[in-house]
Design an enzyme around this catalytic site. Structure first.
Site, PDB file in Angstrom:
ATOM      1  N   THR A  35       0.845  -0.999  -0.122  1.00  0.00           N
ATOM      2  CA  THR A  35       0.076   0.052  -0.021  1.00  0.00           C
ATOM      3  C   THR A  35       0.817   1.235  -0.080  1.00  0.00           C
ATOM      4  O   THR A  35       2.044   1.184  -0.124  1.00  0.00           O
ATOM      5  CB  THR A  35      -0.887   0.134   1.318  1.00  0.00           C
ATOM      6  OG1 THR A  35      -0.062   0.350   2.506  1.00  0.00           O
ATOM      7  CG2 THR A  35      -1.635  -1.191   1.360  1.00  0.00           C
ATOM      8  N   ALA A  80       0.764  -6.627   9.243  1.00  0.00           N
ATOM      9  CA  ALA A  80       0.067  -5.875   8.108  1.00  0.00           C
ATOM     10  C   ALA A  80      -1.057  -5.238   8.685  1.00  0.00           C
ATOM     11  O   ALA A  80      -1.798  -5.801   9.415  1.00  0.00           O
ATOM     12  CB  ALA A  80       0.062  -6.826   6.907  1.00  0.00           C
ATOM     13  N   THR A  98      -8.746  -4.274   6.232  1.00  0.00           N
ATOM     14  CA  THR A  98      -7.590  -4.855   6.398  1.00  0.00           C
ATOM     15  C   THR A  98      -7.350  -5.396   7.959  1.00  0.00           C
ATOM     16  O   THR A  98      -7.043  -6.536   8.070  1.00  0.00           O
ATOM     17  CB  THR A  98      -6.432  -3.721   5.994  1.00  0.00           C
ATOM     18  OG1 THR A  98      -6.357  -3.675   4.800  1.00  0.00           O
ATOM     19  CG2 THR A  98      -4.963  -4.382   6.664  1.00  0.00           C
ATOM     20  N   THR A 132      -1.432  -2.427  19.519  1.00  0.00           N
ATOM     21  CA  THR A 132      -0.943  -1.414  19.648  1.00  0.00           C
ATOM     22  C   THR A 132      -1.537  -0.980  21.271  1.00  0.00           C
ATOM     23  O   THR A 132      -2.528  -1.647  21.704  1.00  0.00           O
ATOM     24  CB  THR A 132      -1.436  -0.300  18.949  1.00  0.00           C
ATOM     25  OG1 THR A 132      -1.492   0.965  19.593  1.00  0.00           O
ATOM     26  CG2 THR A 132      -2.772  -0.499  18.550  1.00  0.00           C
ATOM     27  N   ASP A 133      -0.758  -0.381  22.021  1.00  0.00           N
ATOM     28  CA  ASP A 133      -1.389   0.051  23.377  1.00  0.00           C
ATOM     29  C   ASP A 133      -2.545   1.161  23.269  1.00  0.00           C
ATOM     30  O   ASP A 133      -3.400   1.223  24.179  1.00  0.00           O
ATOM     31  CB  ASP A 133      -0.363   0.815  24.221  1.00  0.00           C
ATOM     32  CG  ASP A 133       0.310   2.187  23.393  1.00  0.00           C
ATOM     33  OD1 ASP A 133      -0.240   2.468  22.270  1.00  0.00           O
ATOM     34  OD2 ASP A 133       1.061   2.755  24.404  1.00  0.00           O
ATOM     35  N   GLU A 134      -2.866   1.496  22.067  1.00  0.00           N
ATOM     36  CA  GLU A 134      -3.949   2.166  21.807  1.00  0.00           C
ATOM     37  C   GLU A 134      -5.311   1.705  21.978  1.00  0.00           C
ATOM     38  O   GLU A 134      -6.270   2.209  22.083  1.00  0.00           O
ATOM     39  CB  GLU A 134      -4.059   3.015  20.410  1.00  0.00           C
ATOM     40  CG  GLU A 134      -2.826   3.604  20.198  1.00  0.00           C
ATOM     41  CD  GLU A 134      -2.957   4.676  18.873  1.00  0.00           C
ATOM     42  OE1 GLU A 134      -3.945   5.147  18.366  1.00  0.00           O
ATOM     43  OE2 GLU A 134      -1.741   5.019  18.374  1.00  0.00           O
ATOM     44  N   TYR A 157      -8.906   3.548  14.255  1.00  0.00           N
ATOM     45  CA  TYR A 157      -7.702   2.524  13.836  1.00  0.00           C
ATOM     46  C   TYR A 157      -7.529   1.705  15.163  1.00  0.00           C
ATOM     47  O   TYR A 157      -7.722   0.544  15.046  1.00  0.00           O
ATOM     48  CB  TYR A 157      -6.516   3.490  14.072  1.00  0.00           C
ATOM     49  CG  TYR A 157      -5.195   2.632  14.312  1.00  0.00           C
ATOM     50  CD1 TYR A 157      -4.673   1.881  13.465  1.00  0.00           C
ATOM     51  CD2 TYR A 157      -4.460   3.009  15.456  1.00  0.00           C
ATOM     52  CE1 TYR A 157      -3.807   1.165  13.714  1.00  0.00           C
ATOM     53  CE2 TYR A 157      -3.248   2.357  15.523  1.00  0.00           C
ATOM     54  CZ  TYR A 157      -2.727   1.572  14.891  1.00  0.00           C
ATOM     55  OH  TYR A 157      -1.797   0.702  14.912  1.00  0.00           O
ATOM     56  N   SER A 158      -7.705   2.301  16.555  1.00  0.00           N
ATOM     57  CA  SER A 158      -7.584   1.500  17.508  1.00  0.00           C
ATOM     58  C   SER A 158      -8.671   0.527  17.698  1.00  0.00           C
ATOM     59  O   SER A 158      -8.434  -0.436  18.160  1.00  0.00           O
ATOM     60  CB  SER A 158      -7.577   2.424  18.962  1.00  0.00           C
ATOM     61  OG  SER A 158      -8.331   3.451  19.029  1.00  0.00           O
ATOM     62  N   LYS A 161      -8.009  -2.360  15.569  1.00  0.00           N
ATOM     63  CA  LYS A 161      -6.917  -3.068  16.152  1.00  0.00           C
ATOM     64  C   LYS A 161      -7.504  -3.824  17.383  1.00  0.00           C
ATOM     65  O   LYS A 161      -7.156  -5.092  17.612  1.00  0.00           O
ATOM     66  CB  LYS A 161      -5.674  -2.476  16.433  1.00  0.00           C
ATOM     67  CG  LYS A 161      -5.046  -1.801  15.449  1.00  0.00           C
ATOM     68  CD  LYS A 161      -4.258  -2.741  14.668  1.00  0.00           C
ATOM     69  CE  LYS A 161      -3.003  -3.410  15.100  1.00  0.00           C
ATOM     70  NZ  LYS A 161      -2.200  -4.354  14.306  1.00  0.00           N
ATOM     71  N   ASN A 186       4.058   3.721  20.691  1.00  0.00           N
ATOM     72  CA  ASN A 186       4.670   4.365  19.703  1.00  0.00           C
ATOM     73  C   ASN A 186       5.891   4.187  19.482  1.00  0.00           C
ATOM     74  O   ASN A 186       6.928   4.229  20.487  1.00  0.00           O
ATOM     75  CB  ASN A 186       4.604   5.990  19.877  1.00  0.00           C
ATOM     76  CG  ASN A 186       3.151   6.486  19.681  1.00  0.00           C
ATOM     77  OD1 ASN A 186       2.060   5.829  20.252  1.00  0.00           O
ATOM     78  ND2 ASN A 186       2.783   7.476  19.135  1.00  0.00           N
ATOM     79  N   ASN A 187       6.126   3.595  18.201  1.00  0.00           N
ATOM     80  CA  ASN A 187       7.412   3.267  17.752  1.00  0.00           C
ATOM     81  C   ASN A 187       7.954   4.601  17.088  1.00  0.00           C
ATOM     82  O   ASN A 187       7.350   5.305  16.266  1.00  0.00           O
ATOM     83  CB  ASN A 187       7.509   2.161  16.829  1.00  0.00           C
ATOM     84  CG  ASN A 187       7.286   0.726  17.395  1.00  0.00           C
ATOM     85  OD1 ASN A 187       7.984  -0.174  16.902  1.00  0.00           O
ATOM     86  ND2 ASN A 187       6.357   0.612  18.271  1.00  0.00           N
ATOM     87  N   LYS A 196       4.182  10.383   9.956  1.00  0.00           N
ATOM     88  CA  LYS A 196       3.913  10.339  11.318  1.00  0.00           C
ATOM     89  C   LYS A 196       4.935  11.253  12.048  1.00  0.00           C
ATOM     90  O   LYS A 196       5.861  12.013  11.457  1.00  0.00           O
ATOM     91  CB  LYS A 196       4.650   8.844  11.716  1.00  0.00           C
ATOM     92  CG  LYS A 196       3.890   7.567  10.932  1.00  0.00           C
ATOM     93  CD  LYS A 196       2.466   7.419  11.684  1.00  0.00           C
ATOM     94  CE  LYS A 196       1.651   6.483  11.271  1.00  0.00           C
ATOM     95  NZ  LYS A 196       1.905   4.919  11.315  1.00  0.00           N
ATOM     96  N   ARG A 291      -6.591  16.645  17.086  1.00  0.00           N
ATOM     97  CA  ARG A 291      -7.148  15.547  16.434  1.00  0.00           C
ATOM     98  C   ARG A 291      -8.597  15.113  17.291  1.00  0.00           C
ATOM     99  O   ARG A 291      -8.393  15.261  18.575  1.00  0.00           O
ATOM    100  CB  ARG A 291      -6.451  14.386  16.654  1.00  0.00           C
ATOM    101  CG  ARG A 291      -6.955  13.083  16.007  1.00  0.00           C
ATOM    102  CD  ARG A 291      -5.619  11.839  16.486  1.00  0.00           C
ATOM    103  NE  ARG A 291      -4.797  11.889  15.606  1.00  0.00           N
ATOM    104  CZ  ARG A 291      -3.649  11.018  15.808  1.00  0.00           C
ATOM    105  NH1 ARG A 291      -3.347  10.503  16.965  1.00  0.00           N
ATOM    106  NH2 ARG A 291      -2.599  10.878  14.817  1.00  0.00           N
TER     107      ARG A 291
END
Ligand code: NAD
Length: 354
Positions: A35, A80, A98, A132-134, A157-158, A161, A186-187, A196, A291
């Site tokens: 993508t 992914a 996805t 993720t921690d989100e 998103y979260s 996930k 967060n990476n 990002k 946001r």
């Protein structure tokens, strides 16, 4: 071992592939749809004979199953995903397809392959889901997330996930699929797509453009250096307990404002010759509308992975940021085509608001 990585052309996935190919004796198959976020140039070890690539979309269950059956993995590491929160707010559909349907396809394709393995291989097989921690939502001023934190996702998103975590857990409980879940913070580090916060701030600053910071910049994240993270993922996949979750963090809580200030300080030392009209990189910091649904704070308690697998982050935030800034300065050939929209022929709206 044969290790199948999904999403291996992305930011964390490519760091994982480079680690697996360069630092372990394993064979690696990278399955990635390429993508906008997938970039083959991030796989600097692609000519290694132990590495192979298949351009497959995890929404395509037929081709996904075919690749799994042909490669015969001992371990699957699933990264992914659609990963950018802002994009999930603008258009959640791809995130649902996805992150949820794609993970479901992968679980079913894996289950069909795994249940027909000979007993010894079957019990040694592992499926690692990278999350993720989100999924835990907004943390107050006190405390940290752990493996037992309740789920309370805030963004599309979260939420997608979180759904994928629940599917993986259900496939482990119901079908016995030997799955493990990691929830990380967060990476940051080299090869991160420039939409990002950290790469966006670096690239804007060196071009003399404003560095956009959401709200008042007081949101706190626990920053994890990507190369520390991929070692934790490998440990979890190879030595973790089936059915367990591991929370992975960087022990580096910073507000977003502190992050961009640290970037500016690194630039002051690395690039003292500033763009025209700029006397101090920090003067480029500008605040933009927050946001919607923005979580205030995430932080991770890493005691479990330390006690059970002996992992702790090694990179301090100051030195990780310094290395990351230096990497972007030295690797313009990687990010310039993305910024100019040449990569995959797309123009990518980079959400530079100020
Ligand atoms: P990324 O967006 O950089 O990369 C995602 C990769 O997945 C890309 O290579 C993309 O081409 C591929 N992909 C997307 N949709 C696909 C599909 N339908 N089929 C096959 N491939 C597809 O993401 P990242 O930052 O490397 O994150 C990797 C994983 O780690 C994700 O699951 C993400 O949710 C999780 N995670 C990331 C962070 C972070 O800070 N980056 C933090 C916590 C968890």
């Amino acid at each position: 071992m044969n290790i199948l990585v999904t999403g291996g052309a992305g930011f964390i996935g490519s760091a994982l592939v480079r680690f697996l190919v360069n630092e372990t004796p394993n064979r690696v198959l990278n399955i990635d749809a390429l993508t906008y976020a997938g970039n083959p140039d991030s796989i600097t070890c692609a000519d290694n004979p132990r590495y192979s690539f298949a351009q497959v979309d995890i929404r395509d269950s037929v081709n996904l199953s075919r690749e799994i059956q042909a490669f015969r993995p001992d371990v699957i590491m699933h990264l992914a995903a659609e990963s950018h929160v802002d994009r999930s707010i603008d258009g959640p559909a791809d995130f649902i397809q996805t992150n949820i349907v794609g993970t479901y396809n992968l679980l079913e394709a894996t289950r069909a392959y795994w249940r027909n393995l000979p007993l010894a291989t079957r019990s040694a097989f592992r499926f690692l889901h990278v999350s993720t921690d989100e999924v835990f939502g907004d943390l107050g001023a006190e405390g940290r997330f752990s493996e037992t934190s309740p789920y309370a996702p805030s963004s599309p998103y979260s939420a997608s996930k979180a759904s994928s975590d629940h599917l993986v857990r259900a496939w482990q409980r119901t079908y016995g699929l030997p799955a493990i879940i990691c929830n990380c913070s967060n990476n940051y580090g080299p090869f991160q797509f420039p939409e990002k916060l950290i790469p966006l701030a670096i690239l804007n600053a060196i071009a003399g453009r404003k560095i956009p910071v959401y709200g008042d910049g007081s949101q706190v994240r626990d920053w994890l250096y990507v190369e520390d993270h991929v070692q934790a993922l490998y440990l979890a996949a190879t030595q973790g307990m089936v059915g367990e979750t591991y929370a992975i963090g960087g022990e580096s809580e910073r507000t977003n404002l502190e992050v961009v200030q640290e970037i500016c300080a690194a630039l002051e030392s690395l690039v003292p010759d500033k763009p025209p009209g700029v006397s101090d990189y920090a003067e480029l910091i500008g605040f933009v509308d927050d946001r919607p649904g923005h979580d205030r704070r995430y932080a991770i308690d890493t005691s479990k992975i330390l006690e059970e697998l002996g992992w702790a982050p090694r990179q301090s935030f100051a030195s990780g940021i310094h290395q990351t800034v230096a990497w972007y300065l030295q690797n313009e050939h990687w990010w310039r085509p993305i910024q100019q929209g040449h990569y995959r022929g797309q123009r990518l709206g980079l959400r530079i608001k100020a």
